[in-house]
Design a protein around this motif. Structure first.
Motif, mmCIF file in Angstrom:
data_model
loop_
_atom_site.group_PDB
_atom_site.id
_atom_site.type_symbol
_atom_site.label_atom_id
_atom_site.label_comp_id
_atom_site.label_asym_id
_atom_site.label_seq_id
_atom_site.Cartn_x
_atom_site.Cartn_y
_atom_site.Cartn_z
ATOM 1 N N PHE A 213 -14.496 44.598 20.216
ATOM 2 C CA PHE A 213 -13.523 43.928 19.227
ATOM 3 C C PHE A 213 -14.213 42.928 18.655
ATOM 4 O O PHE A 213 -13.290 42.187 17.965
ATOM 5 C CB PHE A 213 -12.218 43.946 19.896
ATOM 6 N N ASN A 214 -15.426 42.460 18.955
ATOM 7 C CA ASN A 214 -15.891 41.183 18.337
ATOM 8 C C ASN A 214 -15.260 39.841 18.549
ATOM 9 O O ASN A 214 -15.151 38.967 17.720
ATOM 10 C CB ASN A 214 -16.266 41.459 16.729
ATOM 11 N N GLU A 215 -14.685 39.922 19.726
ATOM 12 C CA GLU A 215 -13.573 38.824 20.056
ATOM 13 C C GLU A 215 -12.458 38.659 19.328
ATOM 14 O O GLU A 215 -11.856 37.309 19.213
ATOM 15 C CB GLU A 215 -14.275 37.664 20.232
ATOM 16 N N GLU A 216 -12.224 39.600 18.475
ATOM 17 C CA GLU A 216 -11.047 39.368 17.397
ATOM 18 C C GLU A 216 -9.696 39.718 18.238
ATOM 19 O O GLU A 216 -9.713 40.672 19.199
ATOM 20 C CB GLU A 216 -11.100 40.412 16.434
ATOM 21 N N THR A 217 -8.480 39.037 17.852
ATOM 22 C CA THR A 217 -7.486 39.328 18.386
ATOM 23 C C THR A 217 -6.041 39.441 17.307
ATOM 24 O O THR A 217 -6.611 39.239 16.095
ATOM 25 C CB THR A 217 -6.912 38.105 19.367
ATOM 26 N N CYS A 218 -5.061 40.021 17.718
ATOM 27 C CA CYS A 218 -3.913 40.169 16.692
ATOM 28 C C CYS A 218 -2.765 39.475 17.259
ATOM 29 O O CYS A 218 -2.386 39.501 18.345
ATOM 30 C CB CYS A 218 -3.802 41.686 16.957
ATOM 31 N N GLY A 219 -2.308 38.673 16.041
ATOM 32 C CA GLY A 219 -1.376 37.483 16.414
ATOM 33 C C GLY A 219 0.109 38.389 16.551
ATOM 34 O O GLY A 219 0.063 39.698 16.013
ATOM 35 N N TRP A 220 1.064 37.745 16.853
ATOM 36 C CA TRP A 220 2.295 38.168 16.835
ATOM 37 C C TRP A 220 2.826 38.597 15.302
ATOM 38 O O TRP A 220 2.381 37.943 14.303
ATOM 39 C CB TRP A 220 3.043 37.355 17.546
ATOM 40 N N ASN A 221 3.619 39.434 15.318
ATOM 41 C CA ASN A 221 4.160 39.880 14.061
ATOM 42 C C ASN A 221 5.448 38.923 13.349
ATOM 43 O O ASN A 221 6.333 39.295 14.003
ATOM 44 C CB ASN A 221 4.626 41.455 13.917
ATOM 45 N N ARG A 222 4.978 38.457 12.384
ATOM 46 C CA ARG A 222 5.992 37.407 12.031
ATOM 47 C C ARG A 222 7.023 37.948 11.070
ATOM 48 O O ARG A 222 8.104 37.331 10.610
ATOM 49 C CB ARG A 222 5.398 36.229 11.035
ATOM 50 N N ASP A 223 7.163 39.200 10.733
ATOM 51 C CA ASP A 223 8.074 39.983 10.259
ATOM 52 C C ASP A 223 8.970 40.670 11.012
ATOM 53 O O ASP A 223 10.019 41.278 10.732
ATOM 54 C CB ASP A 223 7.672 40.880 9.095
ATOM 55 N N TYR A 224 8.600 40.593 12.339
ATOM 56 C CA TYR A 224 9.381 41.389 13.325
ATOM 57 C C TYR A 224 10.434 40.408 13.940
ATOM 58 O O TYR A 224 10.120 39.496 14.668
ATOM 59 C CB TYR A 224 8.412 42.035 14.394
ATOM 60 N N PRO A 225 11.786 40.761 13.799
ATOM 61 C CA PRO A 225 12.790 39.856 14.208
ATOM 62 C C PRO A 225 12.874 39.531 15.908
ATOM 63 O O PRO A 225 12.994 38.292 16.102
ATOM 64 C CB PRO A 225 14.355 40.683 13.880
ATOM 65 N N ALA A 226 12.612 40.497 16.431
ATOM 66 C CA ALA A 226 12.302 40.209 18.199
ATOM 67 C C ALA A 226 11.224 39.228 18.327
ATOM 68 O O ALA A 226 11.347 38.269 19.343
ATOM 69 C CB ALA A 226 12.074 41.563 18.765
ATOM 70 N N ALA A 227 10.183 39.626 17.643
ATOM 71 C CA ALA A 227 9.090 38.698 17.929
ATOM 72 C C ALA A 227 9.617 36.990 17.600
ATOM 73 O O ALA A 227 8.964 36.044 17.995
ATOM 74 C CB ALA A 227 7.755 39.121 17.077
ATOM 75 N N GLN A 228 9.996 36.940 16.446
ATOM 76 C CA GLN A 228 10.439 35.740 15.855
ATOM 77 C C GLN A 228 11.323 34.922 16.869
ATOM 78 O O GLN A 228 11.110 33.833 17.064
ATOM 79 C CB GLN A 228 11.304 35.869 14.442
ATOM 80 N N VAL B 214 -2.835 39.207 20.985
ATOM 81 C CA VAL B 214 -3.430 40.334 21.906
ATOM 82 C C VAL B 214 -4.652 40.835 21.204
ATOM 83 O O VAL B 214 -4.904 40.545 20.053
ATOM 84 C CB VAL B 214 -2.701 41.552 22.525
ATOM 85 N N VAL B 215 -5.509 41.638 22.077
ATOM 86 C CA VAL B 215 -6.410 42.367 21.402
ATOM 87 C C VAL B 215 -6.023 43.853 20.783
ATOM 88 O O VAL B 215 -6.498 43.746 19.559
ATOM 89 C CB VAL B 215 -7.609 42.733 22.393
ATOM 90 N N TYR B 216 -5.223 44.364 21.251
ATOM 91 C CA TYR B 216 -4.269 45.573 20.837
ATOM 92 C C TYR B 216 -3.277 45.676 21.666
ATOM 93 O O TYR B 216 -3.262 45.444 22.773
ATOM 94 C CB TYR B 216 -5.680 46.834 20.708
ATOM 95 N N ALA B 217 -2.360 46.614 21.121
ATOM 96 C CA ALA B 217 -1.213 46.937 21.616
ATOM 97 C C ALA B 217 -0.552 48.135 21.124
ATOM 98 O O ALA B 217 -0.773 48.626 20.071
ATOM 99 C CB ALA B 217 0.048 46.033 21.634
ATOM 100 N N GLY B 218 0.167 49.040 21.826
ATOM 101 C CA GLY B 218 0.894 50.064 21.242
ATOM 102 C C GLY B 218 1.389 50.888 22.482
ATOM 103 O O GLY B 218 2.070 50.271 23.518
ATOM 104 N N GLU B 219 1.687 52.374 22.375
ATOM 105 C CA GLU B 219 2.028 53.176 23.356
ATOM 106 C C GLU B 219 1.024 54.246 23.423
ATOM 107 O O GLU B 219 0.151 54.609 22.780
ATOM 108 C CB GLU B 219 3.511 53.624 22.720
ATOM 109 N N PHE B 220 1.150 54.957 24.605
ATOM 110 C CA PHE B 220 0.241 56.290 24.711
ATOM 111 C C PHE B 220 1.257 57.177 25.647
ATOM 112 O O PHE B 220 2.141 57.082 26.181
ATOM 113 C CB PHE B 220 -0.799 55.897 25.265
ATOM 114 N N PHE B 221 0.716 58.579 25.399
ATOM 115 C CA PHE B 221 1.355 59.601 26.332
ATOM 116 C C PHE B 221 0.434 60.663 26.361
ATOM 117 O O PHE B 221 -0.686 60.750 25.948
ATOM 118 C CB PHE B 221 2.416 59.950 25.709
ATOM 119 N N LEU B 222 0.544 61.576 27.220
ATOM 120 C CA LEU B 222 -0.354 62.744 27.517
ATOM 121 C C LEU B 222 0.222 64.189 26.690
ATOM 122 O O LEU B 222 1.300 64.255 26.670
ATOM 123 C CB LEU B 222 -0.407 63.422 28.987
ATOM 124 N N ASP B 223 -0.922 64.657 25.887
ATOM 125 C CA ASP B 223 -0.442 66.099 25.198
ATOM 126 C C ASP B 223 -0.793 66.948 26.164
ATOM 127 O O ASP B 223 -1.991 67.244 26.643
ATOM 128 C CB ASP B 223 -1.327 66.103 23.868
#
Length: 202
Positions: A9-24, A126-135
């Motif tokens: 990821f070349n030491e890149e990160t993802c900041g919090w989403n300023r458009d998301y009410p819960a994150a605010q 964070v570097v990355y975030a989301g959800e996962f499941f098994l197919d």
């Protein structure tokens, strides 16, 4: 702990989403935000700290590939979902190379402003975030007999971009191999919704 996180990821990160009410609320520069972050850090410590964690030594595994991950971790919690439903997991990957995750669902998600912020120990990036499941129920599975690891960028708190999904795939394949398929899908991808529905993901 994952290998090669910062290299891929070349030491890149993802900041919090300023458009998301819960994150605010969580990351607000005020007394409420500070109180919420302290609670999240305490919850994170209860979940993950070696001495105080709910995770005991006999629940710690050394994983060699994705098959190990499926057999030793994911399959053991297959019955945690409602009858006829499949388990969904929330995850974050941090610059420390740690990947934190836990089961989530419509029932449990309402208990937290953000499970991603909890896993991230209230870190603002964070570097990355989301959800996962098994197919295990699609036509692809019926034809191959192999479960697929479906992972996305569905995090309102951090809102990772789809442009970095190839890096996520490269990271997971570098750590878990390619014996089982790893599919990295954008939260808006119709295929994700299709697989979600076919597998009755909770």
């Amino acid at each position: 702990r994952l290998f090669m996180v910062n290299e891929i990821f070349n030491e890149e990160t993802c900041g919090w989403n300023r458009d998301y009410p819960a994150a605010q609320k969580i990351f607000g520069d005020n007394a409420q935000g500070k109180a919420i972050r302290e609670i999240l850090r305490q919850e994170h410590s209860l979940l993950y700290h070696e001495e105080d964690s709910f995770c005991k030594p006999d629940q710690i595994y050394l994983l060699y590939d994705l098959r190990d991950f499926v057999d030793n971790i994911l399959s053991k919690f297959a019955n945690s979902a409602s009858e006829g439903m499949s388990v969904r997991w929330t995850y974050v990957i941090l610059p420390t190379s740690c990947m934190y995750f836990s089961i989530t669902s419509k029932k449990t998600a309402q208990d937290f402003l953000s499970k991603h912020a909890l896993h991230a120990n209230a870190s603002s990036s964070v570097v990355y975030a989301g959800e996962f499941f098994l197919d295990t129920k699609s036509k692809r599975y019926e034809e191959t007999g192999k479960p697929a690891f479906i992972i996305d960028n569905n995090s309102g708190t951090f809102g990772p971009t789809k442009e970095k999904l190839p890096k996520l795939k490269a990271l997971l394949e570098a750590n878990f191999g390619t014996e089982l398929p790893i599919m990295t899908l954008d939260r808006e991808d119709p295929l994700l919704e299709e697989l979600f529905n076919v597998n009755n993901v909770e």
